[in-house]
Design an enzyme around this catalytic site. Sequence first.
Site, PDB file in Angstrom:
ATOM      1  N   SER A   1      67.356 -38.364  54.767  1.00 13.61           N
ATOM      2  CA  SER A   1      66.218 -38.411  55.689  1.00 13.61           C
ATOM      3  C   SER A   1      64.903 -38.020  55.037  1.00 13.61           C
ATOM      4  O   SER A   1      63.832 -38.331  55.572  1.00 13.61           O
ATOM      5  CB  SER A   1      66.483 -37.501  56.895  1.00 13.61           C
ATOM      6  OG  SER A   1      67.575 -37.973  57.645  1.00 13.61           O
TER       7      SER A   1
ATOM      8  N   GLU B   1      64.787 -15.096  72.378  1.00 12.15           N
ATOM      9  CA  GLU B   1      65.840 -15.633  73.243  1.00 12.15           C
ATOM     10  C   GLU B   1      67.218 -15.070  72.897  1.00 12.15           C
ATOM     11  O   GLU B   1      68.060 -14.895  73.775  1.00 12.15           O
ATOM     12  CB  GLU B   1      65.865 -17.163  73.127  1.00 12.15           C
ATOM     13  CG  GLU B   1      66.754 -17.854  74.127  1.00 12.15           C
ATOM     14  CD  GLU B   1      66.615 -19.368  74.078  1.00 12.15           C
ATOM     15  OE1 GLU B   1      67.365 -20.045  74.810  1.00 12.15           O
ATOM     16  OE2 GLU B   1      65.764 -19.883  73.319  1.00 12.15           O
TER      17      GLU B   1
ATOM     18  N   HIS C   1      77.052 -36.611  61.569  1.00  9.80           N
ATOM     19  CA  HIS C   1      77.573 -35.827  60.450  1.00  9.80           C
ATOM     20  C   HIS C   1      78.811 -35.034  60.862  1.00  9.80           C
ATOM     21  O   HIS C   1      79.736 -34.832  60.071  1.00  9.80           O
ATOM     22  CB  HIS C   1      76.506 -34.869  59.916  1.00  9.80           C
ATOM     23  CG  HIS C   1      75.515 -35.508  59.001  1.00  9.80           C
ATOM     24  ND1 HIS C   1      75.871 -36.125  57.824  1.00  9.80           N
ATOM     25  CD2 HIS C   1      74.164 -35.618  59.082  1.00  9.80           C
ATOM     26  CE1 HIS C   1      74.788 -36.584  57.223  1.00  9.80           C
ATOM     27  NE2 HIS C   1      73.734 -36.301  57.970  1.00  9.80           N
TER      28      HIS C   1
ATOM     29  N   HIS D   1      75.825 -40.526  55.035  1.00 11.44           N
ATOM     30  CA  HIS D   1      75.021 -41.634  55.548  1.00 11.44           C
ATOM     31  C   HIS D   1      75.652 -42.932  55.063  1.00 11.44           C
ATOM     32  O   HIS D   1      76.556 -42.930  54.225  1.00 11.44           O
ATOM     33  CB  HIS D   1      73.581 -41.543  55.047  1.00 11.44           C
ATOM     34  CG  HIS D   1      72.857 -40.335  55.565  1.00 11.44           C
ATOM     35  ND1 HIS D   1      71.640 -39.915  55.056  1.00 11.44           N
ATOM     36  CD2 HIS D   1      73.174 -39.451  56.538  1.00 11.44           C
ATOM     37  CE1 HIS D   1      71.241 -38.835  55.708  1.00 11.44           C
ATOM     38  NE2 HIS D   1      72.160 -38.532  56.604  1.00 11.44           N
TER      39      HIS D   1
ATOM     40  N   ASP E   1      65.965 -44.213  60.292  1.00  8.76           N
ATOM     41  CA  ASP E   1      65.686 -43.953  58.881  1.00  8.76           C
ATOM     42  C   ASP E   1      66.839 -44.417  57.992  1.00  8.76           C
ATOM     43  O   ASP E   1      66.645 -44.868  56.869  1.00  8.76           O
ATOM     44  CB  ASP E   1      65.377 -42.480  58.646  1.00  8.76           C
ATOM     45  CG  ASP E   1      66.419 -41.535  59.235  1.00  8.76           C
ATOM     46  OD1 ASP E   1      67.333 -41.995  59.953  1.00  8.76           O
ATOM     47  OD2 ASP E   1      66.311 -40.312  58.989  1.00  8.76           O
ATOM     48  N   HIS E   2      68.047 -44.316  58.518  1.00  9.88           N
ATOM     49  CA  HIS E   2      69.247 -44.718  57.784  1.00  9.88           C
ATOM     50  C   HIS E   2      70.367 -44.832  58.804  1.00  9.88           C
ATOM     51  O   HIS E   2      70.180 -44.555  59.994  1.00  9.88           O
ATOM     52  CB  HIS E   2      69.611 -43.682  56.705  1.00  9.88           C
ATOM     53  CG  HIS E   2      69.810 -42.299  57.280  1.00  9.88           C
ATOM     54  ND1 HIS E   2      70.935 -41.941  58.008  1.00  9.88           N
ATOM     55  CD2 HIS E   2      69.006 -41.211  57.277  1.00  9.88           C
ATOM     56  CE1 HIS E   2      70.815 -40.697  58.421  1.00  9.88           C
ATOM     57  NE2 HIS E   2      69.642 -40.228  57.993  1.00  9.88           N
TER      58      HIS E   2
END
Length: 485
Positions: free
Chosen positions: A82, A206, A311, A418, A348-349
């Site tokens: 990316s 948080e 992923h 990817h 992007d991919h």
Amino acid sequence: FWRSQARTTLQTALDRKLNTNVAKNILFFLGDGMGITTYTAARILKGQLQNQTGEETVMTMDTFTNVGLVKTYSVDFQIADSAATATAYLCGVKTNLNTIGVSAAARNGICKSQKGNEVTSILKWAKDAGKSVGIVTTTRVQHATPATSYAHSASRKWYSDADMPEAAKNDGCTDIASQLIKNTDIDVIIGGGRKYMTPSGTKDPEYPKDYSSMGKRKDGRNLINEWQSLKTGKVAHYVWNRTDFDAVDPETTDYLLALFEPGDLRFEADRDPSMDPSIVETTEKAIRILQKNPKGFFLLVEGGRIDQAHHDGRAFMALHETVAFDSAIAKGLELTKEEETLTVVMADHSHPFTFNGYPFRGQSILGKSPLWASDMLPYTTLMYGNGPGHKITNGKRPDIQTKDYVQLSAVPTESATHSGEDVAVLARGPMAHLFHGVQEQNYVAHAMAYAACVGADLRHCQRAEPAFSPFPLLKPSYSLQGDVR
């Protein structure tokens, strides 16, 4: 039925006129990891969530009039990441794996190599042209895609100074988070990544008892406080929760920094609506703040967790992220005018994600193939070429599935990689016809910049009047001999 439908579609195409206006605004939606298989499967899921069969569903993305393919390889790898891809489509230059905002003369992780090889992005070009600019992401704002819009780094992993080797710091390189508040005056920043902005040991508002959520910075800087100091005299809001976010009035706000998580945001399917707004809501807030500028805006909206779900081998999460991303695109179109806003959607991919097995029409996209495999076990219509889903126990595959099911993969890897096939780019609005054919990925930045007259190539301003201008462009009283543009 099919002939009638085709005739209607054909007539629409025949009636279409090119929009050659200068783009006042650029809305750039980036689906990280949203390859063609993901796009198709998400279309089916979107319809099935509405109690339809799904295949015939029309996504918002499907309504874009211009479609092309882009080649995603990087200078040094056949299959890119990316960071390299973002440098291509945002900065207009292909580069090496893991590097952001630098040319291929820079080397992964080598600080000294980045000096003098920095390349700027279309976000900076737009800002320099007087437009308002913003980034919205579902990841941390220091992650590869958003970071490339403002940072230059020989490593995408240098989120904070704590993530940098001492040698890189000694050689003068700076972390991505510090560049966020220094390099470009960004009007709207929305995503996650609080822990990279605060000193080591700082409790997260948080999750105060969670050690992994604490601040990471070794230099003692509180970049959130620094950002607020830099905006003195302006109406600037820093928010980290839903209540404060909802209280931000776009009409009176000059700057917004919204960081909803210490790291990446939660998956859409796991999001707590009482704490965190959706990507639809963050996109709307960003546009309403940015569109007050009479010169227009550039906004990058990233559906960043499509990639992260892939992923992990979790098709359920990836597809729900994509459906939410498509809804954000719809909100963007609703809030802008097509005659003056170039809207571009792309990935992007891709990922090694397959759609297989002859499922019946209307069968759940997250379900099983009606055919059984030769081992007499069922298999899902969606699976991966590699990833954490490689499960063979005593020579057998497990049965399936739940929301958290990890799709079967052919090859065992800790994280799915990817994949390298071309990805789609879709466009509508001024000069959308420039997005056509099969192009190198870096072409995208140049086409967007040309359409909006930002960056180095301003020829379009000399050829057309912007649709938004109340005054005609001044015409020279003499003629130029030959083309000197």
